[in-house]
Design a protein around this motif. Structure first.
Motif, mmCIF file in Angstrom:
data_model
loop_
_atom_site.group_PDB
_atom_site.id
_atom_site.type_symbol
_atom_site.label_atom_id
_atom_site.label_comp_id
_atom_site.label_asym_id
_atom_site.label_seq_id
_atom_site.Cartn_x
_atom_site.Cartn_y
_atom_site.Cartn_z
ATOM 1 N N TYR A 21 0.820 -1.214 0.000
ATOM 2 C CA TYR A 21 0.000 0.000 0.000
ATOM 3 C C TYR A 21 0.853 1.263 0.000
ATOM 4 O O TYR A 21 0.539 2.252 -0.643
ATOM 5 N N TYR B 166 -12.558 -9.481 1.868
ATOM 6 C CA TYR B 166 -11.688 -8.494 1.221
ATOM 7 C C TYR B 166 -10.474 -9.190 0.625
ATOM 8 O O TYR B 166 -10.090 -10.280 1.058
ATOM 9 N N ASN C 240 -8.268 0.312 1.084
ATOM 10 C CA ASN C 240 -9.315 0.003 2.067
ATOM 11 C C ASN C 240 -10.646 0.643 1.683
ATOM 12 O O ASN C 240 -11.265 1.371 2.454
ATOM 13 N N GLN C 241 -11.072 0.330 0.463
ATOM 14 C CA GLN C 241 -12.355 0.772 -0.056
ATOM 15 C C GLN C 241 -13.319 -0.409 -0.116
ATOM 16 O O GLN C 241 -12.933 -1.559 0.098
ATOM 17 N N TRP D 17 -15.768 0.273 4.329
ATOM 18 C CA TRP D 17 -14.360 0.587 4.081
ATOM 19 C C TRP D 17 -13.563 0.114 5.307
ATOM 20 O O TRP D 17 -14.108 -0.494 6.221
ATOM 21 N N GLY D 18 -12.249 0.378 5.307
ATOM 22 C CA GLY D 18 -11.452 0.177 6.500
ATOM 23 C C GLY D 18 -10.799 -1.176 6.648
ATOM 24 O O GLY D 18 -10.278 -1.488 7.717
ATOM 25 N N LEU D 19 -10.789 -2.003 5.592
ATOM 26 C CA LEU D 19 -10.109 -3.294 5.647
ATOM 27 C C LEU D 19 -8.842 -3.255 4.788
ATOM 28 O O LEU D 19 -8.755 -2.449 3.849
ATOM 29 N N PRO D 20 -7.855 -4.095 5.063
ATOM 30 C CA PRO D 20 -6.592 -4.064 4.306
ATOM 31 C C PRO D 20 -6.718 -4.733 2.947
ATOM 32 O O PRO D 20 -6.061 -5.726 2.651
#
Length: 286
Positions: free
Chosen positions: A16, A197, A204-205, A211-214
């Protein structure tokens, strides 16, 4: 389980950090919502109930596209030819439990903000608020979704659900007993969220307000709605333009929800008055 999760997170973090601002893509999602309607004591022919249920089911099977880059995204419904009257709404401006947006949903992960432009009975509102942070629990389960390996994550979320018994209740005389016993038209409840995910797309979309996941969320479900990714195009030849909506009266989500509730209440009362219902001038149908 713990070691696998930590390893995945390290891979995601390393990747990332090296993502170019030109990194972008499109993801198509299919959304289906179960319809469980309670008509209460309202008298209605069975064929009419069946017709309403079928129409509700069709209206709750929708297709969305998520255009994304390293920090931003736009989530919008794909218009269907057999639904020329599609109002893109049904959620009162909130991307709600999971369903579609009343307008195109813009998310900025860096600023942790979202924007939605909504047309409420001819007046344009620009809803701007903070993205909801879920306390995601990363699990060790994996499965294949298309060409991608997806990891499981779970969370608990408080949502508002329409109370169909209250919405469809038959209104009698305008008396004190009915006022005291009437049910709320929306109720709050906690629901379990299951998301899948993929670290192979290290952003992290996700669809709707998630949202908020790797990694990009490919599938997510709650107690009534399931959203699954059916197609992904990475770094398309034609550059994707992601623009935040900018026109409309700026309000927070809470302010918009209150305006929407008041407007719906006003419309309902006007409708009852025209039909000679409680408080109506006619006192009966002509």
């Amino acid at each position: 389980m713990k070691n696998r999760t930590i390893t995945a997170l390290l891979i995601i973090f390393t990747t990332y950090c090296g993502i170019s601002q030109d990194f972008q893509g499109n993801a198509t999602y299919e959304s289906k919502t179960q319809v469980n309607m309670d008509f209460g004591n309202r008298q209605m022919p069975e064929d009419r109930k069946k017709e309403i249920m079928e129409r509700m089911k069709k209206a709750n099977e929708r297709t969305y596209e998520l255009a994304f880059n390293a920090t931003e995204s736009i989530y919008e419904e794909v218009e269907k030819l057999d639904q020329p009257g599609n109002d893109r709404g049904g959620r009162g401006g909130r991307f709600g439990a999971m369903g579609g947006a009343g307008g195109d949903l813009y998310k900025n992960i860096k600023d942790e903000k979202y924007l939605v432009k909504n047309d409420l009975f001819g007046k344009i509102f620009l809803i701007e608020d903070n993205l909801e942070k879920l306390d995601w629990k990363l699990e060790s389960d994996t499965k294949q979704i298309g060409n991608y390996t997806a990891f499981k994550a779970t969370a608990v979320k408080t949502v508002k659900r329409p109370n169909m018994r209250a919405i469809f209740r038959r209104r009698g005389e305008n008396n004190k007993e009915e006022e005291e016993n009437k049910e709320e038209e929306f109720t709050e409840k906690e629901v379990s969220i299951v998301a899948w995910y993929t670290p192979e797309i290290p952003i992290n979309q996700g669809p709707s307000g998630y949202w908020g996941l790797p990694g990009l969320i490919l599938a997510v479900s709650d107690d009534v709605t399931t959203i699954v990714c059916s197609k992904i195009t990475m770094n398309p030849k034609d550059k994707i333009e992601i623009k935040a909506p900018s026109k409309g009266k700026k309000v927070t989500q809470a302010e918009y929800d209150e305006i929407s509730r008041e407007k719906m209440k006003e419309m309902r009362e006007n409708f009852q008055n025209r039909r000679g219902g409680p408080g109506g001038r006619g006192g009966g149908r002509l």
